[in-house]
Design a protein around this motif. Structure first.
Motif, mmCIF file in Angstrom:
data_model
loop_
_atom_site.group_PDB
_atom_site.id
_atom_site.type_symbol
_atom_site.label_atom_id
_atom_site.label_comp_id
_atom_site.label_asym_id
_atom_site.label_seq_id
_atom_site.Cartn_x
_atom_site.Cartn_y
_atom_site.Cartn_z
ATOM 1 N N ILE A 76 0.860 -1.191 0.000
ATOM 2 C CA ILE A 76 0.000 0.000 0.000
ATOM 3 C C ILE A 76 0.891 1.234 0.000
ATOM 4 O O ILE A 76 2.086 1.154 0.296
ATOM 5 N N THR A 80 -2.135 5.625 2.723
ATOM 6 C CA THR A 80 -3.056 4.588 3.207
ATOM 7 C C THR A 80 -2.546 3.962 4.497
ATOM 8 O O THR A 80 -3.323 3.701 5.417
ATOM 9 N N GLU A 84 -4.778 3.957 7.876
ATOM 10 C CA GLU A 84 -5.146 2.688 8.528
ATOM 11 C C GLU A 84 -4.586 2.605 9.950
ATOM 12 O O GLU A 84 -5.251 2.118 10.855
#
Length: 173
Positions: A76, A80, A84
């Motif tokens: 990723i 991101t 997260e």
């Protein structure tokens, strides 16, 4: 200066109409070839793969070898990763203002490092990649069960520490 041509296959590039397959890239001189060698002891191919694919917003399975461990998960981008990570910390928070809430909020701010202030720019070039980010990652040590045994984790590591890689996710079983 000696000129030479070296070609290799590259899967995709970003164009005005989106992602496109490319047959080859040609290196025409030593100076260009040197710029592809990566920073320090980083694998230039992995660095360029990450820069190109992550800039398109694509996520894909990758397995890394790092100092004798195998780390496998979904590649990723940094933005991101921090989104997260923040979400995970904030979900562990028991009340507004506790440690997990405060740290989660603070770490969410780090995603700005990976945001392009000029999203409309046609000449967007990914910045130098120093770290690699995975979600749903599992760590495999010799003679051990995969860690964690259930859901994968978020993982961040120095690109210069990666000894090798392959595309695809290693099964836990």
């Amino acid at each position: 200066m000696t000129e030479y041509v070296r070609s290799w296959y590259v899967p995709i590039i970003e164009t005005e109409s989106g992602a496109e397959m490319v047959d080859k890239i040609t290196i025409e001189n030593d100076e260009t070839a040197q710029s592809l060698q990566g920073k320090g002891n980083q694998d230039w191919f992995l660095e360029n793969t990450i820069s190109g694919i992550i800039s398109l917003g694509v996520e894909f399975g990758i397995t890394l070898t790092v100092n004798g461990l195998i780390i496998s998960g979904t590649l990723i981008n940094g933005k991101t990763y921090f989104e997260e990570l923040s979400k995970s910390l904030k979900s562990a928070s028991k009340e507004k203002g506790d440690f997990a809430d405060v740290i989660g909020e603070q770490w969410a701010g780090f995603k700005a490092i990976y945001e392009d202030p000029d999203e409309e720019s046609e000449n967007k070039t990914p910045s130098h990649v120093s770290f690699i980010h995975l979600k749903n990652a599992h760590i495999f040590a010799p003679g051990q069960q995969a860690m964690p045994t259930e859901e994968g984790i978020l993982w961040r590591g120095k690109l210069s520490s990666v000894d090798g890689f392959t595309i695809g996710v290693l099964s836990k079983n």
